[in-house]
Design an enzyme around this catalytic site. Structure first.
Site, PDB file in Angstrom:
ATOM      1  CG  ASP A  72       6.098 -11.928   9.635  1.00 19.24           C
ATOM      2  OD1 ASP A  72       5.454 -11.312  10.512  1.00 19.24           O
ATOM      3  OD2 ASP A  72       5.565 -12.467   8.650  1.00 19.24           O
ATOM      4  CD  GLU A 135       0.586  -9.605   8.138  1.00 14.95           C
ATOM      5  OE1 GLU A 135      -0.426  -9.049   7.677  1.00 14.95           O
ATOM      6  OE2 GLU A 135       1.706  -9.543   7.589  1.00 14.95           O
TER       7      GLU A 135
END
Length: 266
Positions: A72, A135
């Site tokens: 991400d 994250e």
């Protein structure tokens, strides 16, 4: 190339969908990463769209080394010279959101491992690449992953400074509320708490003050030189090159990550 496949996925956290807890962009990046690992001969698993892993198994090995990466990315923002999700190559460099954090290091670790094997390296432990998908926003990916499978015996995280760091500062989110005289009607900057703002804006007494980062391949924080300050009648003020305002602007280094703009009145 392999990295461009991952960069092409706009893996900014979005609205959850069935099987895609972080949205379709993140799901696409995870799908590409696992497909790439499968092509390289690794055994892959997907854990409900939250995370995935790819394992190189060593016969007789009793321990596993983990390589923890994340797919991400934070929002691209504005001011890019190249499309942030195109993976443009120019002058021997590749440009895009996620090149440094953390798709580039993930691909580098993967192909570094392949190079070791081709060079005759004989590992004594299993190797497991773990691909997180949240994250940047809360680590729900790893919470789910740990509920599904045991974690590796030891691990490295290619998401820091070279050659190695043994710890990293965390990030602290604060909300401060106070009643002040003469403060801006409103002020805002950036899109995420962990992203260097590419723009800051405040409105005071009907005037609007804006600060925008120069257009570059990656948005960078404006320097204090973008502001002109003066003192008149005991009151500090600041203005951009085009709009006056009674708020003073200062750049302060965040104790968590990166640079943040702060607007203050004095």
């Amino acid at each position: 190339g392999a990295l461009q496949r991952l960069l092409a996925a706009p893996s900014v956290k979005g609205e959850p969908l069935p099987g895609q807890p972080f949205g379709p962009g993140v799901a696409r990046a995870l799908e590409e990463a696992l497909a790439l690992c499968g092509e390289l001969g690794l055994k892959t698993r997907c854990f409900d769209g939250y995370a995935g892993d790819a394992t190189f198994e060593v016969p007789g090995a009793t321990e596993t080394v983990g390589v923890l990466c994340h797919l991400d990315v934070v929002p691209a923002g504005e001011g890019w010279r190249y499309e942030p999700f195109a993976g443009t190559v120019e002058g021997g460099r590749i440009y895009g959101r996620g090149v440094v954090d953390d798709k580039g290091p993930a691909v580098a670790a993967l192909f570094g491992w392949q190079a070791l094997l081709k060079g005759g390296f004989q590992p004594r432990r299993n190797l497991r690449f773990i691909f997180g998908c949240d994250e940047e926003s809360g680590w729900a990916c790893m919470e789910h992953y740990q509920r599904c499978v045991p974690m590796p015996d030891l691990a490295i995280v290619p998401d820091g400074d070279f050659p190695v760091i043994h710890a990293e500062k965390g990030i602290l989110h604060l909300e401060l509320h106070a009643a002040l005289q003469g403060c801006p009607v409103w002020a805002r900057a950036g899109s995420r708490a962990n992203v260097v703002p590419d723009r800051a804006e405040a409105r005071v007494a009907g005037e609007t003050l804006r600060a925008t980062a120069p257009t570059r391949s990656r948005a960078r924080t404006p320097s204090p030189g973008w502001w002109t300050s003066w003192r008149c009648g005991g009151t500090w003020a600041a203005r951009s090159r085009s709009s006056p305002c009674s708020a003073a602007a200062s750049a302060t280094k965040s104790t968590a990550r990166g640079w943040a703009w702060a607007l203050r009145t004095r």
